[in-house]
Motif scaffolding. Sequence first.
Motif, PDB file in Angstrom:
ATOM      1  N   MET A 765     -48.231  17.363 -68.556  1.00 12.93           N
ATOM      2  CA  MET A 765     -48.121  16.460 -67.407  1.00 12.93           C
ATOM      3  C   MET A 765     -47.530  15.122 -67.862  1.00 12.93           C
ATOM      4  N   ILE A 766     -47.937  14.667 -69.043  1.00 15.33           N
ATOM      5  CA  ILE A 766     -47.377  13.422 -69.570  1.00 15.33           C
ATOM      6  C   ILE A 766     -45.879  13.586 -69.832  1.00 15.33           C
ATOM      7  N   GLU A 767     -45.483  14.726 -70.467  1.00 10.97           N
ATOM      8  CA  GLU A 767     -44.072  14.960 -70.773  1.00 10.97           C
ATOM      9  C   GLU A 767     -43.236  15.133 -69.515  1.00 10.97           C
ATOM     10  N   PHE A 768     -43.705  15.979 -68.631  1.00 15.27           N
ATOM     11  CA  PHE A 768     -42.879  16.407 -67.507  1.00 15.27           C
ATOM     12  C   PHE A 768     -42.922  15.440 -66.322  1.00 15.27           C
ATOM     13  N   GLU A 769     -44.137  14.860 -66.028  1.00 14.03           N
ATOM     14  CA  GLU A 769     -44.276  14.011 -64.854  1.00 14.03           C
ATOM     15  C   GLU A 769     -44.229  12.529 -65.225  1.00 14.03           C
ATOM     16  N   LEU A 770     -45.141  12.099 -66.105  1.00 10.80           N
ATOM     17  CA  LEU A 770     -45.218  10.671 -66.432  1.00 10.80           C
ATOM     18  C   LEU A 770     -43.941  10.204 -67.125  1.00 10.80           C
ATOM     19  N   MET A 771     -43.464  11.021 -68.123  1.00 15.01           N
ATOM     20  CA  MET A 771     -42.276  10.644 -68.883  1.00 15.01           C
ATOM     21  C   MET A 771     -40.992  11.189 -68.267  1.00 15.01           C
ATOM     22  N   ALA A 772     -41.094  11.821 -67.066  1.00 16.94           N
ATOM     23  CA  ALA A 772     -39.925  12.284 -66.281  1.00 16.94           C
ATOM     24  C   ALA A 772     -39.070  13.296 -67.039  1.00 16.94           C
ATOM     25  N   ASP A 773     -39.659  13.987 -68.017  1.00 22.61           N
ATOM     26  CA  ASP A 773     -38.944  15.019 -68.782  1.00 22.61           C
ATOM     27  C   ASP A 773     -37.727  14.459 -69.523  1.00 22.61           C
ATOM     28  N   LEU A 791     -38.993   6.052 -65.558  1.00 21.66           N
ATOM     29  CA  LEU A 791     -40.024   5.534 -66.450  1.00 21.66           C
ATOM     30  C   LEU A 791     -40.569   4.178 -65.939  1.00 21.66           C
ATOM     31  N   ALA A 792     -39.803   3.552 -65.100  1.00 17.46           N
ATOM     32  CA  ALA A 792     -40.242   2.240 -64.559  1.00 17.46           C
ATOM     33  C   ALA A 792     -41.454   2.365 -63.641  1.00 17.46           C
ATOM     34  N   LYS A 793     -41.727   3.564 -63.194  1.00 13.48           N
ATOM     35  CA  LYS A 793     -42.878   3.773 -62.305  1.00 13.48           C
ATOM     36  C   LYS A 793     -44.200   3.738 -63.062  1.00 13.48           C
ATOM     37  N   ILE A 794     -44.164   3.850 -64.357  1.00 11.62           N
ATOM     38  CA  ILE A 794     -45.396   3.931 -65.139  1.00 11.62           C
ATOM     39  C   ILE A 794     -46.125   2.588 -65.100  1.00 11.62           C
ATOM     40  N   ASP A 798     -51.941   4.027 -65.184  1.00 13.04           N
ATOM     41  CA  ASP A 798     -51.541   5.404 -65.481  1.00 13.04           C
ATOM     42  C   ASP A 798     -51.806   5.739 -66.956  1.00 13.04           C
ATOM     43  N   CYS A 799     -51.437   4.794 -67.779  1.00  8.42           N
ATOM     44  CA  CYS A 799     -51.633   5.025 -69.209  1.00  8.42           C
ATOM     45  C   CYS A 799     -53.116   5.129 -69.542  1.00  8.42           C
ATOM     46  N   GLN A 800     -53.917   4.254 -68.923  1.00 10.41           N
ATOM     47  CA  GLN A 800     -55.345   4.275 -69.185  1.00 10.41           C
ATOM     48  C   GLN A 800     -55.958   5.574 -68.668  1.00 10.41           C
ATOM     49  N   TYR A 801     -55.461   6.040 -67.510  1.00 10.02           N
ATOM     50  CA  TYR A 801     -55.990   7.263 -66.892  1.00 10.02           C
ATOM     51  C   TYR A 801     -55.792   8.454 -67.834  1.00 10.02           C
ATOM     52  N   PHE A 802     -54.595   8.583 -68.352  1.00 12.75           N
ATOM     53  CA  PHE A 802     -54.334   9.722 -69.242  1.00 12.75           C
ATOM     54  C   PHE A 802     -55.017   9.546 -70.595  1.00 12.75           C
ATOM     55  N   ASP A 803     -55.136   8.304 -71.026  1.00  9.30           N
ATOM     56  CA  ASP A 803     -55.808   8.069 -72.298  1.00  9.30           C
ATOM     57  C   ASP A 803     -57.275   8.476 -72.209  1.00  9.30           C
ATOM     58  N   ASP A 804     -57.904   8.163 -71.089  1.00  8.70           N
ATOM     59  CA  ASP A 804     -59.309   8.527 -70.908  1.00  8.70           C
ATOM     60  C   ASP A 804     -59.478  10.051 -70.864  1.00  8.70           C
ATOM     61  N   LEU A 805     -58.626  10.714 -70.083  1.00 13.02           N
ATOM     62  CA  LEU A 805     -58.743  12.178 -69.973  1.00 13.02           C
ATOM     63  C   LEU A 805     -58.457  12.862 -71.310  1.00 13.02           C
ATOM     64  N   MET A 806     -57.453  12.382 -72.041  1.00 12.26           N
ATOM     65  CA  MET A 806     -57.119  13.001 -73.331  1.00 12.26           C
ATOM     66  C   MET A 806     -58.265  12.813 -74.310  1.00 12.26           C
ATOM     67  N   SER A 807     -58.885  11.608 -74.273  1.00 16.69           N
ATOM     68  CA  SER A 807     -60.015  11.363 -75.181  1.00 16.69           C
ATOM     69  C   SER A 807     -61.182  12.267 -74.837  1.00 16.69           C
ATOM     70  N   LYS A 808     -61.441  12.427 -73.530  1.00 19.07           N
ATOM     71  CA  LYS A 808     -62.576  13.238 -73.088  1.00 19.07           C
ATOM     72  C   LYS A 808     -62.400  14.701 -73.509  1.00 19.07           C
ATOM     73  N   TYR A 809     -61.214  15.235 -73.293  1.00 18.92           N
ATOM     74  CA  TYR A 809     -61.044  16.682 -73.535  1.00 18.92           C
ATOM     75  C   TYR A 809     -60.621  17.007 -74.971  1.00 18.92           C
ATOM     76  N   SER A 810     -60.245  15.962 -75.726  1.00 16.13           N
ATOM     77  CA  SER A 810     -59.965  16.211 -77.140  1.00 16.13           C
ATOM     78  C   SER A 810     -61.233  16.504 -77.915  1.00 16.13           C
ATOM     79  N   GLU A 839     -54.221  14.969 -57.540  1.00 18.81           N
ATOM     80  CA  GLU A 839     -53.988  13.864 -56.597  1.00 18.81           C
ATOM     81  C   GLU A 839     -53.107  12.805 -57.235  1.00 18.81           C
ATOM     82  N   TRP A 840     -53.330  12.540 -58.572  1.00 22.28           N
ATOM     83  CA  TRP A 840     -52.478  11.560 -59.250  1.00 22.28           C
ATOM     84  C   TRP A 840     -51.034  12.005 -59.212  1.00 22.28           C
ATOM     85  N   ARG A 841     -50.769  13.293 -59.494  1.00 21.99           N
ATOM     86  CA  ARG A 841     -49.395  13.790 -59.518  1.00 21.99           C
ATOM     87  C   ARG A 841     -48.729  13.618 -58.180  1.00 21.99           C
TER      88      ARG A 841
END
Length: 849
Positions: A765-773, A791-794, A798-810, A839-841
């Motif tokens: 999701m980070i590669e394809f959606e957040l980073m626009a592939d 990339l200007a939409k970031i 958004d960064c904090q949201y993915f950082d939290d989820l990545m930390s939780k599931y790592s 919903e974020w996507r």
Amino acid sequence: MNLEAWFTNRPQWLQIAVTRLLQQPELTDKDVSELAILCQQEAAGKLPKTTTSFPSSAFLQNATGNLRLCSISDVEGVNALAPKKPLEFGKSNITIVYGNNGSGKSGYVRLLKHVCGAREMGALHRNVYKPVSAIQKACISFEQDGIPKSHTWSGQGICDDLNSVDIFDTSFGKVFVSSEDEVSYEPPVLSFFSSLIIVCEKVASALDAEANRHQSKKPNIPADKKVTPEGIWYEDISAKTTTQDIDKHCAFGSTDEIEMQTLQQRLAEQAPAEKAKGLRKQKQHIDTLVQDAQKHLDQLSDENYRRIIAAKENSILKKAAADAAAEKVFSGSELAGIGSDVWKELWEAARKYSVSAAYKEAVYPNVSDGSRCVLCHQALTQEAKERLISFENFVKGEMQKAATDAAKEYEAASQTIESLPTLETLRIRIDAAGIPQNEFATHVMEFFEQLQARISQLPEIDSEEAIPDPLLSPKWIDEANAQSESLGELAEKYDEDAKSDNREEIKKKLNSLQTRKWLSEHRAAIDEEVTRLKLLNQIQEAKKSANTMALSKKKGELAEILITEAFVQRFDAELKTLGASHLKVKLVKTRAPKGNVLHQIQLRGASMNGLAEILSEGENRIVSIAAFLADVTGKSNQAPFIFDDPISSLDQSYEEAVVQRLIELSQDKQVIVFTHRLSLMGLIQEYTKKVDQDPEIIGIRAETWGTGEPGDTPLFVKKPDKALNSLIIDRLSKATKLLHEHGKDAYEPYAKSLCSDFRILLERMIEFELMADVVGRYRREINTKGKIHKLAKISESDCQYFDDLMSKYSRFEHSQPTESPVELPSPQDLLADMTGLKEWREEYAKRTI
């Protein structure tokens, strides 16, 4: 390229084969048998001459139909493959079958190579870790011109409908690169020649089979007879042997049998001189018997019979005349019978007595004075004297003399027939002649009995008309003469045997005769053998017309025009397309056995052509791919291409070039790629986007029951939105059910796997959606065009949201300490996080800059 005129000069049966092959794609066994018969008839000059013509469009190239592979199912006994579900290739023109090492990819490729008849099929083993199964099978479903079909493979044989499928794997590196090989593509006219060559080979095989059905039944001649002229002739019997030859060498009659026995007797005789004497004595007895028979036959001839009867008739006639004269002279006699035969005997007896005893010095009758009757001794009166004188005058008269002379002639004629020997005497003489008591002896006895019967008839015959049919010279006389001659000749041979040592010559002659007798006894077998050899000769003559040399030569000439130049051009073009034109390699034609044009890739300007040893592994690989594509892209059909890890050993540049070429091929053909490389999947997905094409991605894996089991598309290759929906609908639902029905023991392993997949999805999701592939793993290219501005939409959130989820599931990817374990999230927590990501996507997609 006037093929019609060229074929017109071929054997007529081959022209018929051409006509049939133009009407049907493949000739049946019945066609081959009929052509073999026609071939034989033509060789024997018994095939009526007919004119064969070919349509002008006979050898024009026609496009073949479209072919798609649909699925592989019901696999048994092929490597470790044991899928419970079919491997389906989908509807896309490019399909990726992804699996880790040991997942069954190579097993599927090897199976397809055997079913489709690949150039390098290799061995197809069963599962070596399980008991050997007697069954190997698989079902291949496909579409041909849009029509669904299937082929059940039973461990051997090739599916004719699928033999146009082209397969590339590591083994293809041996083709062209390591060895010379033939291109798999042939223009229709060359394919027709190939088919015709196969027909000729099948006809030749049928003729061989026909020849093998006619095995020789020629008897083996005894070794001692092989050295004779007749035995040498027998050993050299051939199709050219004539009936006259056979008649000459196999003739053996009764004369030969006698001569053979004679030679055997001569060899067995220890005293040939004595034998010669005995034979001459035996010959003398036979000659005497023949002479007697001939003498009596002459005595009893019609001519002698006529002479005797004539004398008899004359005697009777003269006697009658004399009797008449006597009757007249003695008519006054007091006693009767004067002048009769009895009286004449009395008269002659008296004469004899008178001149020898009574009146020795006086003339009979003595009528001097004082004479007496010599019968009654009374003195003769004058009357008595006169009577005696008249009697004497009568007896000495002409009539009486004529009667007496005639009687003597008759008696002399009758005495010309001598008495025949008795039957006992004949038997003795026959035995002395060495004649066995057989039919011949019986004929001799019967002949003498016939002579005796003829003699007995003679007294009763009074006229020539009463003479019976003459006796003819019997056949036994000729046989006896022949035997006599043979005995004489044999006696001379025994004399020669006695004078010289000629036993070896006799043995040779005897052996020749015995050999000829043996040949005569096997005449039927000799006739049969010559007939067989003539048939085999005819079959061999027919087989000459099935020789493929002319067809191969013509095909080679056509291949020079139709294949070699175009094939080399395609190879050079493929090298250029794949970015390998800088490699100093060339594709050259080496030779053309039986019309099959062989090529090999060689180094340009090198003193040695060890291509595999000179080029790197990756260079060898790219050259092999170029040769493969040059080979198969010349086909006019729309058959699938199958590639097994085509980019193995290739660097990034070659990988991208190969992927682009595969996608180009997939525009009008089905392309199926088996791989374990994520980079290859990423490249294919990237480049298919550029041509608005969606690849079909199929995952296979190894299960406890075997390999090759199709499963869900790997999460990391799905689009993030589809992957998220799959996690919520399928995976999370299953986890919830496991918890409610089986508890935490069943839930927790599955939940941990689900957390791991969710973490992977976050990365996607980070590669394809957040980073626009813009950038992507396993991809060399950076996509900036039309994307980098996104990339200007970031935002920081958004960064904090993915950082939290990545930390939780790592945390669930690592081992947990036993004193403070991390609790796995509940299904509700997972649903909340997944729904939140969804919903974020949706919000991010709508967000504007």
